[in-house]
Design an enzyme around this catalytic site. Structure first.
Site, mmCIF file in Angstrom:
data_model
loop_
_atom_site.group_PDB
_atom_site.id
_atom_site.type_symbol
_atom_site.label_atom_id
_atom_site.label_comp_id
_atom_site.label_asym_id
_atom_site.label_seq_id
_atom_site.Cartn_x
_atom_site.Cartn_y
_atom_site.Cartn_z
ATOM 1 N N TYR A 1 0.434 -1.450 -0.034
ATOM 2 C CA TYR A 1 -0.184 0.039 0.018
ATOM 3 C C TYR A 1 0.951 1.309 -0.252
ATOM 4 O O TYR A 1 0.250 2.051 -0.183
ATOM 5 C CB TYR A 1 -1.159 0.199 0.852
ATOM 6 N N HIS B 1 0.095 -12.072 1.971
ATOM 7 C CA HIS B 1 -0.443 -11.554 1.618
ATOM 8 C C HIS B 1 -1.540 -11.705 0.275
ATOM 9 O O HIS B 1 -2.945 -12.314 0.364
ATOM 10 C CB HIS B 1 0.380 -9.503 0.511
#
Ligand SMILES: NC(=O)c1ccc[n+]([C@@H]2O[C@H](COP(=O)([O-])OP(=O)(O)OC[C@H]3O[C@@H](n4cnc5c(N)ncnc54)[C@H](OP(=O)(O)O)[C@@H]3O)[C@@H](O)[C@H]2O)c1
Length: 298
Positions: free
Chosen positions: A50, A106
């Site tokens: 991010y 992730h």
């Protein structure tokens, strides 16, 4: 009644609703995370990819809260091909904290075919004290089966896509996770509002919202809660965040949940029809254009 923390299989408890920072631009990120913390969010969800861990850490620091009062999750996203250990050290430094509450792989594709070996690296991070709990994200049942066949430490959570239009396909995974005491964390639960509006789920959601005098987004998050999932959501708006936190007080009936699941299962048919309509309207436009060109040359 506020949200109750959820028990994890390693003895720790996780706050049942988290504020996510995916897609929040760097320049407004610390402000938005700070707003969520001020309103009562005590669980932050970010990721290496991010690229806003510094801003999330800055908001935590500026809140003045003590470290134990805010749960911080981040994820190894395989950015720049860095190994979990180096990535985790960088995340700790960017967030400005001495430990991470929950560290996730992730996505299984980051393991490049070696789920067992990659998981060992996360187990190592827990032993080093860099992270308190470890888990995964976007793992299928088969991925989890592979991991569980060799792990020393079980993943505490699997963070997955969880909204009514995917509930039919996610239910076997949720059942498997429940058997193995792996808590679901549900993300993108508001998809029926954000990217698939006017679908079959709208009707039951709007009816329930009217009956309970709440907003549709609160009904969807209450639906995720009813699936025993940790809610991972986000908003830039104060009034929406307040509404999200009030979901702790919203209990859907079994029939409410069934009605939403049932409408969600109709989603595939609805999508297929939408695509057919879109293709047909393109055809009509193209035919009209050809007709016009032919006619104008006469
Ligand atoms: N592990 C993974 O692979 C993965 C993938 C995706 C997401 N996540 C995590 O989950 C978090 C949430 O993901 P998400 O953003 O996809 O979640 P979401 O909870 O489905 O959507 C949040 C968005 O919904 C909008 N919204 C709320 N109520 C609405 C309404 N009534 N009408 C229209 N829009 C409405 C909000 O916009 P406003 O700002 O305008 O309120 C906000 O941007 C992420 O930040 C991230 O931490 C993880």
């Amino acid at each position: 009644m506020p949200f109750k923390d959820i028990q994890l299989n390693d003895g720790r408890k996780i706050p049942a609703i988290g504020f996510g920072s995916w897609k929040i631009p760097k320049d407004v990120c610390s402000g938005q995370v700070g707003q969520a913390i001020d309103l009562g969010f005590d669980h932050l969800d970010t990721a290496q990819v991010y690229r806003n861990e510094e801003e999330v850490g800055q908001a935590f620091k500026e809140s003045g809260l003590s470290r134990k009062d805010v749960w911080i999750t981040t994820k190894w996203s395989g950015l720049d091909d860095k190994e979990p250990k180096q990535s985790c050290e960088e995340s700790l430094s960017k967030l400005g904290i001495s430990y991470i509450d929950l560290y996730l792989i992730h996505h299984p594709r980051l393991c490049k075919g070696d789920i067992k070996g990659t998981w060992k690296k996360l187990e190592e991070l827990k032993k080093l004290g860099y992270v308190k709990s470890i888990g995964v994200s976007n793992f299928t049942k088969e991925d989890l089966q592979e991991l569980l066949s060799s792990c020393h430490i079980k993943p505490v959570v699997n963070q997955i896509l969880l909204h009514p239009y995917v509930i039919k396909q996610q239910t076997p995974l949720l059942d498997y996770m429940s058997t193995h005491h792996i808590v679901p964390e549900g993300y993108s639960t508001l998809i029926p509002l954000t990217s698939k509006p006017n679908g079959p789920v709208d009707k039951p959601v709007n009816e329930i919202a009217k009956r309970l005098n709440v907003k549709p987004e609160q009904v969807l998050l209450a639906w995720s809660k009813a699936k025993n999932a940790v809610i991972v959501t986000t908003s830039s708006r104060k009034e929406r965040l307040e509404g999200y936190l009030n979901v702790g007080d919203i209990e859907l009936t079994k029939d409410d949940v069934k009605a939403i699941d049932h409408a969600g299962a109709k989603g595939e048919l609805w999508e297929a029809r939408k695509q057919k309509m879109a293709a047909a309207s393109k055809y009509v436009v193209a035919a009209g254009l050809i007709g016009y060109l032919v006619y104008s040359k006469l």
